[in-house]
Design a protein around this motif. Structure first.
Motif, short mmCIF file in Angstrom:
data_model
loop_
_atom_site.label_atom_id
_atom_site.label_comp_id
_atom_site.label_asym_id
_atom_site.label_seq_id
_atom_site.Cartn_x
_atom_site.Cartn_y
_atom_site.Cartn_z
N PHE A 148 0.86 -1.19 0.00
CA PHE A 148 0.00 0.00 0.00
C PHE A 148 0.89 1.24 0.00
O PHE A 148 2.11 1.14 0.22
CB PHE A 148 -0.97 0.01 1.19
CG PHE A 148 -0.33 -0.07 2.54
CD1 PHE A 148 -0.12 1.08 3.30
CD2 PHE A 148 0.06 -1.28 3.08
CE1 PHE A 148 0.48 1.01 4.54
CE2 PHE A 148 0.64 -1.37 4.33
CZ PHE A 148 0.86 -0.21 5.07
N HIS A 149 0.30 2.38 -0.29
CA HIS A 149 1.06 3.62 -0.42
C HIS A 149 0.68 4.61 0.68
O HIS A 149 -0.46 4.63 1.15
CB HIS A 149 0.79 4.27 -1.78
CG HIS A 149 1.22 3.45 -2.95
ND1 HIS A 149 0.44 2.43 -3.46
CD2 HIS A 149 2.35 3.47 -3.71
CE1 HIS A 149 1.07 1.87 -4.49
NE2 HIS A 149 2.22 2.48 -4.66
N LEU A 150 1.65 5.43 1.05
CA LEU A 150 1.43 6.53 1.98
C LEU A 150 1.96 7.82 1.35
O LEU A 150 2.91 7.78 0.56
CB LEU A 150 2.17 6.30 3.30
CG LEU A 150 1.90 5.02 4.08
CD1 LEU A 150 2.86 4.92 5.26
CD2 LEU A 150 0.45 4.97 4.57
N ALA A 151 1.35 8.93 1.69
CA ALA A 151 1.94 10.24 1.43
C ALA A 151 2.32 10.80 2.79
O ALA A 151 1.47 10.91 3.67
CB ALA A 151 0.95 11.16 0.72
N VAL A 152 3.60 11.10 2.99
CA VAL A 152 4.09 11.54 4.30
C VAL A 152 4.83 12.86 4.16
O VAL A 152 5.27 13.24 3.07
CB VAL A 152 5.00 10.48 4.94
CG1 VAL A 152 4.30 9.13 5.04
CG2 VAL A 152 6.31 10.33 4.17
N ALA A 153 4.98 13.54 5.30
CA ALA A 153 5.70 14.81 5.32
C ALA A 153 6.39 14.98 6.67
O ALA A 153 6.01 14.36 7.66
CB ALA A 153 4.74 15.98 5.06
N ASP A 154 7.43 15.81 6.68
CA ASP A 154 8.00 16.30 7.93
C ASP A 154 8.08 17.82 7.81
O ASP A 154 7.37 18.40 6.97
CB ASP A 154 9.35 15.65 8.25
CG ASP A 154 10.44 15.96 7.20
OD1 ASP A 154 10.19 16.81 6.32
OD2 ASP A 154 11.52 15.36 7.29
N GLU A 155 8.93 18.47 8.59
CA GLU A 155 8.95 19.94 8.54
C GLU A 155 9.73 20.47 7.34
O GLU A 155 9.75 21.68 7.11
CB GLU A 155 9.53 20.50 9.84
CG GLU A 155 11.05 20.48 9.95
CD GLU A 155 11.61 19.12 10.34
OE1 GLU A 155 12.77 19.07 10.77
OE2 GLU A 155 10.90 18.09 10.21
N THR A 156 10.36 19.55 6.55
CA THR A 156 11.21 20.00 5.45
C THR A 156 10.64 19.71 4.07
O THR A 156 10.92 20.43 3.11
CB THR A 156 12.60 19.34 5.53
OG1 THR A 156 12.48 17.93 5.28
CG2 THR A 156 13.23 19.56 6.90
N ASP A 157 9.87 18.64 3.91
CA ASP A 157 9.42 18.23 2.58
C ASP A 157 8.40 17.10 2.72
O ASP A 157 8.04 16.71 3.84
CB ASP A 157 10.60 17.77 1.73
CG ASP A 157 10.39 18.01 0.24
OD1 ASP A 157 9.21 18.08 -0.18
OD2 ASP A 157 11.39 18.09 -0.50
N CYS A 158 7.95 16.57 1.59
CA CYS A 158 7.01 15.45 1.58
C CYS A 158 7.48 14.42 0.56
O CYS A 158 8.26 14.74 -0.35
CB CYS A 158 5.59 15.91 1.27
SG CYS A 158 5.40 16.75 -0.32
N ILE A 159 6.99 13.19 0.69
CA ILE A 159 7.42 12.12 -0.21
C ILE A 159 6.38 11.01 -0.21
O ILE A 159 5.62 10.86 0.76
CB ILE A 159 8.80 11.56 0.22
CG1 ILE A 159 9.44 10.74 -0.89
CG2 ILE A 159 8.69 10.75 1.51
CD1 ILE A 159 10.90 10.40 -0.63
N LYS A 160 6.36 10.25 -1.30
CA LYS A 160 5.49 9.08 -1.39
C LYS A 160 6.22 7.86 -0.85
O LYS A 160 7.42 7.72 -1.05
CB LYS A 160 5.08 8.85 -2.84
CG LYS A 160 3.92 7.88 -3.04
CD LYS A 160 3.46 7.89 -4.48
CE LYS A 160 2.26 6.99 -4.69
NZ LYS A 160 1.78 7.02 -6.09
N VAL A 161 5.48 6.98 -0.16
CA VAL A 161 6.07 5.81 0.49
C VAL A 161 5.34 4.56 0.01
O VAL A 161 4.11 4.55 -0.11
CB VAL A 161 5.95 5.91 2.02
CG1 VAL A 161 6.52 4.65 2.69
CG2 VAL A 161 6.68 7.14 2.53
#
Length: 451
Positions: free
Chosen positions: A194-207
């Protein structure tokens, strides 16, 4: 302006523009002096409205464009709740653009005084905000998100994207979106991901997360630490051997949250545009739900199994289209009624005998944008389609038109004065036709009483 991103404001403008009649829309364009930004169209499509919102921000900037739209709505005038509810959060938001820039760009732990943590590692609120924290706990019953405290030796998403050596270093992220579970590989060696869309305080990325057993462990809005993961081309891979733990909640910039959502969802396009595409193109559409069918169990040609299928019709100002939801995706219509305005994300075009329709895909989701309005009507119940323990589907005559409606079975039993038992449907039929007064939202009876 603090806490407001351009994407949020452009989306609000687009929804405001959709509520304007043509004469009102033209008056607004004239008052804003933006008629030269786009080639005028007799019919204002959704694409035209979105493009205009973009051009207005480009011309006036965030702060001034909000003020100008506010003034234009007063001049038209459009002071009704439908428009003002969309406008109010931006007009009333305190702060200046400089504050927003600092919120987005500065590291989350840039305070001159080191933040303290409790025994669980969660960042404590500063002493001056203790009263607000206590009040928040009373309202929600749980700790509120704070700025993230970076784990020593960990990597940010920005580090990953710029080619930093990952190795065994941990990565701390917040889940913004989550897909359905998907199968991959050969049938005899069927596997899941399965896929996630995640982020932190610097950027975002697909997982990409591999393994069925982890699917229930991830929730939207929660924060996690990944270890022993792999970096692909602009995607983070979490194999079965990776280590995953839940960590304390933290805030992420609003603009990065919106960017993370875009990793999953295609931009909304009009139904007329979608009908010009070839088969198997992934699109997103928005409109009013005109008709919801019944769930059917359909045999699959490629496999010796059957799968649930639920069709519904969506309409916007450019046309209508049939959308089929398959398997678990049928649950996306739970809580959706005919008459609701919804955004349908990530569905695939299908062409059969020159007719274009849409099918659900791995990342399909449905978001309710606006509920249908409640109508008070007199009706005559003339038939029962299906009576279950929870919900009953029936046919009713409203203003000399037969309409299929759904109602809570217990409500129907109370109004009819019958028992909700194994003979429920037969007992209802014996009391037909039945005259009543009802409050209906879309195709759902929310209140019913005898006439």
């Amino acid at each position: 302006m603090a806490g407001i991103s351009e994407d949020e404001w452009k989306e609000a403008m687009f929804n405001i523009f959709k509520k304007l009649e043509d004469a009102q829309f033209n008056k607004m364009v004239e008052s804003l002096k933006v008629a030269d930004l786009l080639t005028p169209q007799k019919k204002k499509t959704d694409k035209y409205r979105r493009d205009l919102a973009q051009k207005i921000v480009e011309k006036y900037g965030l702060k001034e464009s909000i003020s100008r739209i506010d003034a234009a709505m007063k001049e038209i005038p459009r002071n009704d709740e439908g428009v003002q509810d969309l406008l109010r959060p931006f007009v009333e938001k305190p702060g200046i653009e400089q504050e927003e820039e600092q919120t987005v760009q500065q590291p989350c732990c840039s305070s001159s005084q080191p933040e303290q943590t409790d025994s669980a590692g969660a960042v404590k609120m500063k002493q001056g905000t203790a009263e607000n924290e206590d009040e928040s706990l009373k309202l929600t019953g749980s700790a509120q998100p704070s700025k993230m405290k970076r784990i020593p030796g960990s990597m940010t998403i920005k580090d990953l994207k710029t080619g930093g050596a990952l190795g065994q270093k941990p990565v701390t992220v917040k889940v913004v979106e989550k897909s359905n579970l998907s199968r991959y590989g050969k049938q005899k060696e069927e596997r899941f991901l399965f896929h996630l869309a995640v982020a932190d305080e610097t950027d975002c990325i697909k997982v990409i997360v591999f393994g069925k057993e982890r699917f229930q462990s991830f929730e939207k809005g929660r924060c996690y630490i990944f270890r022993e993961v792999l970096m692909g081309e602009n995607v983070l891979k979490v194999p079965v051997k990776s280590k995953v733990s839940i960590t304390a909640p933290f805030e992420i910039p609003k603009n990065l949250e919106l960017e993370a959502k875009k990793l999953f969802f295609k931009p909304v396009q009009s139904i007329a545009e979608v009908k010009t595409f070839e088969a198997r193109v992934v699109v997103s559409v928005e409109g009013t739900v005109k008709k919801i069918g019944s769930t059917e169990l359909i045999p699959l040609k490629a496999k010796r199994e059957k799968k649930d299928k639920l069709d519904f019709e969506l309409e916007d100002e450019t046309g209508s289209i049939s959308i089929s939801l398959w398997g678990e995706d049928t649950k996306h219509l739970s809580g959706i009624s005919e008459g609701d305005t919804v955004r349908v994300n990530n569905v695939k075009t299908n062409i059969f005998r020159s007719t274009v329709s849409l099918n659900s895909a791995d990342l399909t989701s449905i978001v309710k944008v606006q509920s249908a309005s409640v109508q008070s009507v007199s009706l005559l119940i003339v038939g029962i389609t299906e009576a279950g323990r929870e919900v009953t589907e029936l046919d009713a005559d409203i203003n000399n038109q037969i309409k299929t409606l759904v109602v809570a079975s217990q409500m129907l039993a109370d109004v009819f004065g019958v028992q909700l038992d194994d003979n429920f449907q037969d007992t209802l039929v014996e009391k037909l036709p039945f005259s009543g007064k009802a409050e209906i939202r879309g195709n759902k009876i929310e209140h019913l009483e005898a006439a």
